[in-house]
Design a protein around this motif. Structure first.
Motif, PDB file in Angstrom:
ATOM      1  N   GLY A 124       0.821  -1.210   0.000  1.00  0.00           N
ATOM      2  CA  GLY A 124       0.000   0.000   0.000  1.00  0.00           C
ATOM      3  C   GLY A 124       0.851   1.255   0.000  1.00  0.00           C
ATOM      4  O   GLY A 124       2.068   1.216   0.233  1.00  0.00           O
ATOM      5  N   GLU A 125       0.213   2.375  -0.271  1.00  0.00           N
ATOM      6  CA  GLU A 125       0.929   3.656  -0.290  1.00  0.00           C
ATOM      7  C   GLU A 125       1.652   3.880   1.037  1.00  0.00           C
ATOM      8  O   GLU A 125       1.084   3.689   2.113  1.00  0.00           O
ATOM      9  CB  GLU A 125      -0.049   4.800  -0.526  1.00  0.00           C
ATOM     10  N   HIS A 176       9.441   4.013   7.533  1.00  0.00           N
ATOM     11  CA  HIS A 176       8.430   4.600   6.654  1.00  0.00           C
ATOM     12  C   HIS A 176       7.291   3.597   6.502  1.00  0.00           C
ATOM     13  O   HIS A 176       7.426   2.601   5.802  1.00  0.00           O
ATOM     14  CB  HIS A 176       9.045   4.945   5.294  1.00  0.00           C
ATOM     15  N   HIS A 177       6.191   3.872   7.157  1.00  0.00           N
ATOM     16  CA  HIS A 177       5.070   2.941   7.194  1.00  0.00           C
ATOM     17  C   HIS A 177       3.984   3.352   6.216  1.00  0.00           C
ATOM     18  O   HIS A 177       4.136   4.308   5.455  1.00  0.00           O
ATOM     19  CB  HIS A 177       4.540   2.840   8.627  1.00  0.00           C
ATOM     20  N   LEU A 178       2.868   2.646   6.236  1.00  0.00           N
ATOM     21  CA  LEU A 178       1.756   2.973   5.358  1.00  0.00           C
ATOM     22  C   LEU A 178       1.092   4.277   5.783  1.00  0.00           C
ATOM     23  O   LEU A 178       0.992   4.596   6.970  1.00  0.00           O
ATOM     24  CB  LEU A 178       0.707   1.863   5.390  1.00  0.00           C
ATOM     25  N   PRO A 226      10.563  -7.938   3.796  1.00  0.00           N
ATOM     26  CA  PRO A 226      10.796  -7.512   5.182  1.00  0.00           C
ATOM     27  C   PRO A 226      10.726  -6.003   5.389  1.00  0.00           C
ATOM     28  O   PRO A 226      10.771  -5.539   6.528  1.00  0.00           O
ATOM     29  CB  PRO A 226      12.223  -8.026   5.459  1.00  0.00           C
ATOM     30  N   ILE A 227      10.621  -5.219   4.312  1.00  0.00           N
ATOM     31  CA  ILE A 227      10.588  -3.763   4.436  1.00  0.00           C
ATOM     32  C   ILE A 227       9.257  -3.357   5.080  1.00  0.00           C
ATOM     33  O   ILE A 227       8.205  -3.907   4.750  1.00  0.00           O
ATOM     34  CB  ILE A 227      10.800  -3.110   3.055  1.00  0.00           C
ATOM     35  N   PRO A 228       9.264  -2.407   6.043  1.00  0.00           N
ATOM     36  CA  PRO A 228       8.081  -2.128   6.860  1.00  0.00           C
ATOM     37  C   PRO A 228       6.772  -1.934   6.097  1.00  0.00           C
ATOM     38  O   PRO A 228       5.729  -2.444   6.523  1.00  0.00           O
ATOM     39  CB  PRO A 228       8.478  -0.857   7.620  1.00  0.00           C
ATOM     40  N   ARG A 229       6.776  -1.229   4.975  1.00  0.00           N
ATOM     41  CA  ARG A 229       5.521  -0.972   4.263  1.00  0.00           C
ATOM     42  C   ARG A 229       4.901  -2.257   3.717  1.00  0.00           C
ATOM     43  O   ARG A 229       3.676  -2.377   3.652  1.00  0.00           O
ATOM     44  CB  ARG A 229       5.737   0.051   3.145  1.00  0.00           C
ATOM     45  N   ALA A 230       5.747  -3.201   3.336  1.00  0.00           N
ATOM     46  CA  ALA A 230       5.241  -4.494   2.847  1.00  0.00           C
ATOM     47  C   ALA A 230       4.779  -5.371   4.011  1.00  0.00           C
ATOM     48  O   ALA A 230       3.747  -6.047   3.914  1.00  0.00           O
ATOM     49  CB  ALA A 230       6.316  -5.206   2.041  1.00  0.00           C
ATOM     50  N   LEU A 262       1.981 -12.856  -2.765  1.00  0.00           N
ATOM     51  CA  LEU A 262       3.303 -12.275  -2.555  1.00  0.00           C
ATOM     52  C   LEU A 262       3.180 -10.764  -2.513  1.00  0.00           C
ATOM     53  O   LEU A 262       2.679 -10.149  -3.467  1.00  0.00           O
ATOM     54  CB  LEU A 262       4.262 -12.678  -3.683  1.00  0.00           C
ATOM     55  N   ILE A 263       3.623 -10.157  -1.423  1.00  0.00           N
ATOM     56  CA  ILE A 263       3.548  -8.705  -1.261  1.00  0.00           C
ATOM     57  C   ILE A 263       4.957  -8.145  -1.354  1.00  0.00           C
ATOM     58  O   ILE A 263       5.815  -8.422  -0.509  1.00  0.00           O
ATOM     59  CB  ILE A 263       2.894  -8.330   0.080  1.00  0.00           C
ATOM     60  N   THR A 264       5.193  -7.351  -2.384  1.00  0.00           N
ATOM     61  CA  THR A 264       6.547  -6.900  -2.658  1.00  0.00           C
ATOM     62  C   THR A 264       6.533  -5.443  -3.142  1.00  0.00           C
ATOM     63  O   THR A 264       5.740  -4.636  -2.647  1.00  0.00           O
ATOM     64  CB  THR A 264       7.240  -7.884  -3.633  1.00  0.00           C
TER      65      THR A 264
END
Length: 202
Positions: free
Chosen positions: A9-10, A26-28, A55-59, A147-149
């Protein structure tokens, strides 16, 4: 089996135009949270058994929202990370954005798939080396998965795993936040059936 690919998501990094491909906070955004919730609603009718995310926070945050809504397990997978941008990480100044564009241009034109942002940024080949084995591992399991990337990974890697999608298509159909690509296995391999709501013919 089906593999559902999506972009997170954004995020705050999207709004601030900051390169944030490590564990920066940097989160959603509120919009990004809503996008993840809406995607979960879309996916309720699907038979997803597990979610894998970068593993990046937004994902990770996108995965947590969808996993909770669908009641399925999620797992962090390093193969789904966005490419590391070396010394430009955490920056959004003109020099950093120009370096990012230059590397992407070298990859998308296939002029130099070993290009990277020094001193320790990743190349196209680095990303390929972790992404392709992971997809092969999933295909061996035969379960429907989500898969969320990230955008650049999807842009560069999907033409390598989808038999009916090429670089030109990906470059002219950039994926927005939480837009979905649905792929299904058949005798020719992993085939794209739907790209961001558009049915794809074989």
């Amino acid at each position: 089996m089906k593999i559902f690919f999506t972009r997170h998501g954004e995020s705050e990094a999207n709004i601030l135009r900051i390169i944030s491909n490590r564990d920066l906070p940097h989160h959603l955004t509120e919009k990004g949270i809503t996008q993840a919730q809406m995607l979960a609603e879309t996916l309720r009718k699907c038979s997803i058994m597990k979610i894998y995310c970068s593993p990046i926070p937004r994902a990770r945050q996108t995965a947590e929202i969808i996993a909770l809504e669908l009641g399925v397990p999620s797992q962090v997978e390093d193969a789904l990370r966005e490419f590391d941008c070396g010394e430009m990480e955490g920056r959004g100044d003109p020099e950093a954005l120009a370096a990012h564009r230059a590397v992407m241009e070298a990859w998308l034109t296939k002029q130099n798939t070993l290009a990277r942002i020094p001193p320790d940024g990743e190349s196209y080949e680095d990303m390929k080396g972790r992404f392709l084995p992971f997809i092969q591992q999933l295909l061996g399991k035969g379960e429907d998965v989500l898969l969320i990337t990230h955008g650049a990974l999807l842009l560069n890697m999907l033409p390598l795993v989808l038999t009916n999608i090429d670089d030109a298509f990906c470059q002219s159909h950039l994926l927005g936040n939480c837009e979905l690509v649905v792929a299904e296995t058949n005798t020719s391999g992993l085939v794209c059936k739907n790209w961001a709501g558009k049915k794809i013919s074989l």
